[in-house]
Motif scaffolding. Sequence first.
Motif, mmCIF file in Angstrom:
data_model
loop_
_atom_site.group_PDB
_atom_site.id
_atom_site.type_symbol
_atom_site.label_atom_id
_atom_site.label_comp_id
_atom_site.label_asym_id
_atom_site.label_seq_id
_atom_site.Cartn_x
_atom_site.Cartn_y
_atom_site.Cartn_z
ATOM 1 N N LYS A 145 0.826 -1.204 0.000
ATOM 2 C CA LYS A 145 0.000 0.000 0.000
ATOM 3 C C LYS A 145 0.866 1.263 0.000
ATOM 4 N N TYR A 146 2.032 1.185 0.632
ATOM 5 C CA TYR A 146 2.952 2.317 0.731
ATOM 6 C C TYR A 146 4.324 1.927 0.206
ATOM 7 N N THR A 147 5.086 2.947 -0.191
ATOM 8 C CA THR A 147 6.458 2.734 -0.644
ATOM 9 C C THR A 147 7.364 3.681 0.119
ATOM 10 N N SER A 148 8.462 3.142 0.643
ATOM 11 C CA SER A 148 9.466 4.001 1.269
ATOM 12 C C SER A 148 10.539 4.297 0.224
ATOM 13 N N ILE A 149 11.008 5.521 0.237
ATOM 14 C CA ILE A 149 12.025 5.958 -0.708
ATOM 15 C C ILE A 149 13.190 6.511 0.095
ATOM 16 N N SER A 150 14.362 5.906 -0.079
ATOM 17 C CA SER A 150 15.586 6.378 0.560
ATOM 18 C C SER A 150 16.472 6.987 -0.516
ATOM 19 N N ILE A 151 16.951 8.187 -0.244
ATOM 20 C CA ILE A 151 17.768 8.895 -1.224
ATOM 21 C C ILE A 151 19.041 9.364 -0.541
ATOM 22 N N ASN A 152 20.158 8.842 -0.999
ATOM 23 C CA ASN A 152 21.459 9.242 -0.465
ATOM 24 C C ASN A 152 22.111 10.142 -1.502
ATOM 25 N N VAL A 153 22.414 11.369 -1.097
ATOM 26 C CA VAL A 153 22.929 12.352 -2.053
ATOM 27 C C VAL A 153 23.908 13.300 -1.368
#
Length: 97
Positions: A64-72
């Motif tokens: 139902k949900y999506t986690s988004i991890s962004i390393n920048v």
Amino acid sequence: MSTNQNTEEFYDKLKTQLYETNTWPSEYLYKFIVKSNIEKIAQIEAIFNNMGAVINTKASKNAKYTSISINVHMKNPEAVIEKYLEVANNVEGVISL
């Protein structure tokens, strides 16, 4: 107290903490949660496009949900906060962690 005041205070506190705990420029890890919707995920990814970001997504157990991890790599706390605000202003229903 208004929501804008709360938001401003939150980001002022975050900026202070980032200056105290990191040496800039530095790697920064963003985490967002959105309803599993390809368009919302693409909107977030587009905000970090052409920045050399490493983006990982993971669907929740029931998808139902999506986690988004962004390393920048970010140049300073102001740039970090600018991206949080850009995501919040352009992606409806996003939760920033």
